[in-house]
Structure formats: C-alpha cells, structure tokens
Design a protein around this motif. Structure first.
Motif, PDB file in Angstrom:
ATOM      1  N   SER A   1     -35.934  77.251 -74.484  1.00 41.56           N
ATOM      2  CA  SER A   1     -36.460  76.487 -74.528  1.00 41.56           C
ATOM      3  C   SER A   1     -37.165  76.496 -75.793  1.00 41.56           C
ATOM      4  O   SER A   1     -38.227  77.194 -75.994  1.00 41.56           O
ATOM      5  N   SER A   2     -37.192  74.985 -76.811  1.00 44.78           N
ATOM      6  CA  SER A   2     -38.517  75.152 -77.710  1.00 44.78           C
ATOM      7  C   SER A   2     -38.686  73.313 -78.189  1.00 44.78           C
ATOM      8  O   SER A   2     -37.642  73.121 -77.838  1.00 44.78           O
ATOM      9  N   PHE A   3     -39.590  73.319 -78.517  1.00 40.35           N
ATOM     10  CA  PHE A   3     -40.125  71.921 -78.337  1.00 40.35           C
ATOM     11  C   PHE A   3     -40.895  71.672 -79.254  1.00 40.35           C
ATOM     12  O   PHE A   3     -42.496  73.093 -79.172  1.00 40.35           O
ATOM     13  N   CYS A   4     -40.942  71.650 -80.320  1.00 40.71           N
ATOM     14  CA  CYS A   4     -41.999  71.230 -81.301  1.00 40.71           C
ATOM     15  C   CYS A   4     -42.159  69.897 -82.493  1.00 40.71           C
ATOM     16  O   CYS A   4     -40.830  69.043 -82.255  1.00 40.71           O
ATOM     17  N   ASN A   5     -42.832  69.984 -82.730  1.00 35.02           N
ATOM     18  CA  ASN A   5     -42.573  68.593 -84.180  1.00 35.02           C
ATOM     19  C   ASN A   5     -42.522  69.480 -85.063  1.00 35.02           C
ATOM     20  O   ASN A   5     -42.818  69.862 -85.763  1.00 35.02           O
TER      21      ASN A   5
ATOM     22  N   ILE B   1     -33.858  59.675 -90.708  1.00 35.40           N
ATOM     23  CA  ILE B   1     -34.860  60.210 -90.076  1.00 35.40           C
ATOM     24  C   ILE B   1     -36.368  59.558 -91.687  1.00 35.40           C
ATOM     25  O   ILE B   1     -35.423  60.391 -92.358  1.00 35.40           O
ATOM     26  N   ALA B   2     -36.991  59.125 -91.839  1.00 32.70           N
ATOM     27  CA  ALA B   2     -37.716  58.908 -92.468  1.00 32.70           C
ATOM     28  C   ALA B   2     -38.305  60.556 -93.504  1.00 32.70           C
ATOM     29  O   ALA B   2     -38.612  61.378 -92.286  1.00 32.70           O
ATOM     30  N   THR B   3     -38.665  60.180 -94.413  1.00 35.44           N
ATOM     31  CA  THR B   3     -38.682  62.298 -95.371  1.00 35.44           C
ATOM     32  C   THR B   3     -40.371  61.373 -94.671  1.00 35.44           C
ATOM     33  O   THR B   3     -40.883  60.582 -94.572  1.00 35.44           O
ATOM     34  N   ASP B   4     -41.134  62.970 -94.967  1.00 33.58           N
ATOM     35  CA  ASP B   4     -43.165  63.219 -95.100  1.00 33.58           C
ATOM     36  C   ASP B   4     -43.696  62.586 -93.768  1.00 33.58           C
ATOM     37  O   ASP B   4     -44.417  61.985 -93.934  1.00 33.58           O
ATOM     38  N   THR B   5     -42.472  62.433 -92.842  1.00 30.64           N
ATOM     39  CA  THR B   5     -43.157  61.524 -90.803  1.00 30.64           C
ATOM     40  C   THR B   5     -43.038  63.574 -90.198  1.00 30.64           C
ATOM     41  O   THR B   5     -41.347  63.968 -90.890  1.00 30.64           O
ATOM     42  N   PHE B   6     -43.207  63.376 -89.314  1.00 31.73           N
ATOM     43  CA  PHE B   6     -43.342  64.105 -87.984  1.00 31.73           C
ATOM     44  C   PHE B   6     -42.593  63.458 -87.018  1.00 31.73           C
ATOM     45  O   PHE B   6     -42.292  62.503 -86.497  1.00 31.73           O
ATOM     46  N   PHE B   7     -41.091  64.183 -86.624  1.00 31.65           N
ATOM     47  CA  PHE B   7     -39.806  64.069 -85.163  1.00 31.65           C
ATOM     48  C   PHE B   7     -40.502  65.202 -84.751  1.00 31.65           C
ATOM     49  O   PHE B   7     -40.919  66.290 -85.128  1.00 31.65           O
ATOM     50  N   THR B   8     -39.772  64.765 -83.106  1.00 34.54           N
ATOM     51  CA  THR B   8     -40.053  65.869 -81.987  1.00 34.54           C
ATOM     52  C   THR B   8     -38.298  66.727 -82.209  1.00 34.54           C
ATOM     53  O   THR B   8     -38.131  65.291 -81.683  1.00 34.54           O
ATOM     54  N   VAL B   9     -38.551  68.090 -82.188  1.00 32.76           N
ATOM     55  CA  VAL B   9     -37.122  68.327 -81.833  1.00 32.76           C
ATOM     56  C   VAL B   9     -37.006  69.686 -80.274  1.00 32.76           C
ATOM     57  O   VAL B   9     -38.809  69.703 -80.197  1.00 32.76           O
ATOM     58  N   TYR B  10     -36.462  68.738 -79.641  1.00 33.94           N
ATOM     59  CA  TYR B  10     -36.120  69.942 -78.164  1.00 33.94           C
ATOM     60  C   TYR B  10     -34.604  70.559 -78.588  1.00 33.94           C
ATOM     61  O   TYR B  10     -33.991  69.475 -79.032  1.00 33.94           O
ATOM     62  N   CYS B  11     -34.881  71.822 -77.705  1.00 32.00           N
ATOM     63  CA  CYS B  11     -33.398  72.700 -78.409  1.00 32.00           C
ATOM     64  C   CYS B  11     -33.569  73.436 -77.021  1.00 32.00           C
ATOM     65  O   CYS B  11     -34.574  74.290 -76.576  1.00 32.00           O
TER      66      CYS B  11
END
Length: 134
Positions: free
Chosen positions: A70-74, A122-132
């Motif tokens: 699993s990977s969890f990141c911004n 998703i708005a550009t130049d903003t962070f979002f969280t991704v889980y895989c």
C-alpha cells in the motif's frame, strides 16, 4: 495476526541524502536523487519529489506473490501533462498521474491490468491524498 510493514517511509525528513525507514527492518535508503525539502503543512519537513527525475531506490527488500502493498501520500496536481511516478516497483506495480488522470498498473506473467481515473475535477496546484493498495 497483523503483519508488520516491510518498509515504512514518512518522507518527513530534514535531509535530502537519507530517507529513514521506520519499520522494524530499518531499511533506510541513501540512494536518492533530485529531492528537496520544504516546510511541512503538518510537522517538520516534507521531502519533495518532482515526479520525473526525483527518486528513491530501495533494493534490499522483495515482495512475494502473497505480499500486500500500500501507498499513502499527498500529491500536487499541476497543469503539466507529463507522466509523474508516485512509485514503480520494477515495472510490476506502478502508480502514476498527469494533470488529468491517475493510473495504477499491475503486470502479471499473463497480462497487464490498468485502472485509470479522471481527475480533471480536482483543482490544480492543490494537494490531495492518494491511497493505493493490493
């Protein structure tokens, strides 16, 4: 019984030459390239990957057929259509993104399975969280 992680990187470092592994294995990686640090939005510092040339190599572990991953990141979505790698495990399991899609690929001895999600909302130049995970 829960298994302990093989690798656990927080990427909350004040160094661009060493990425610490917080799992029991202690597989710190000093094979890094193109990383910078930035003040974290949480605590400490974040390692910043540019998505194309920045990388961390860890060759001291392996994932077996019965392993989970699993990977969890911004990540920060820009306007560039370049493919950016979040991770690539020897071409077998990868997670990539562009300014319009996020894609996960798993390659077996038979075929490659790919799932792509449209992220244009998703708005550009903003962070979002991704889980895989698998």
């Amino acid at each position: 019984m829960a298994l302990n992680p093989i690798l656990y990187y927080t990427f909350n470092e004040n160094s661009t030459s060493l990425v610490r592994d917080y799992s029991e294995a202690g597989l710190d990686s000093s094979s890094v390239a193109g990383l910078t640090t930035a003040a974290s939005t949480d605590v400490g510092y974040d390692l910043v990957f540019d998505g194309t040339t920045s990388k961390l190599d860890q060759t001291s572990f392996s994932i077996s057929e019965n392993s989970t991953f699993s990977s969890f990141c911004n990540i920060k979505i820009g306007t560039d259509a370049t493919i950016n790698y979040i991770f690539d495990l020897d071409g077998i399991f990868s997670l990539t993104y562009t300014n319009t899609t996020i894609t996960v690929s798993i390659t077996t001895s038979v075929t490659t399975y790919t799932a792509t999600n449209d992220i244009t909302a998703i708005a550009t130049d903003t962070f979002f969280t991704v889980y895989c995970g698998y």
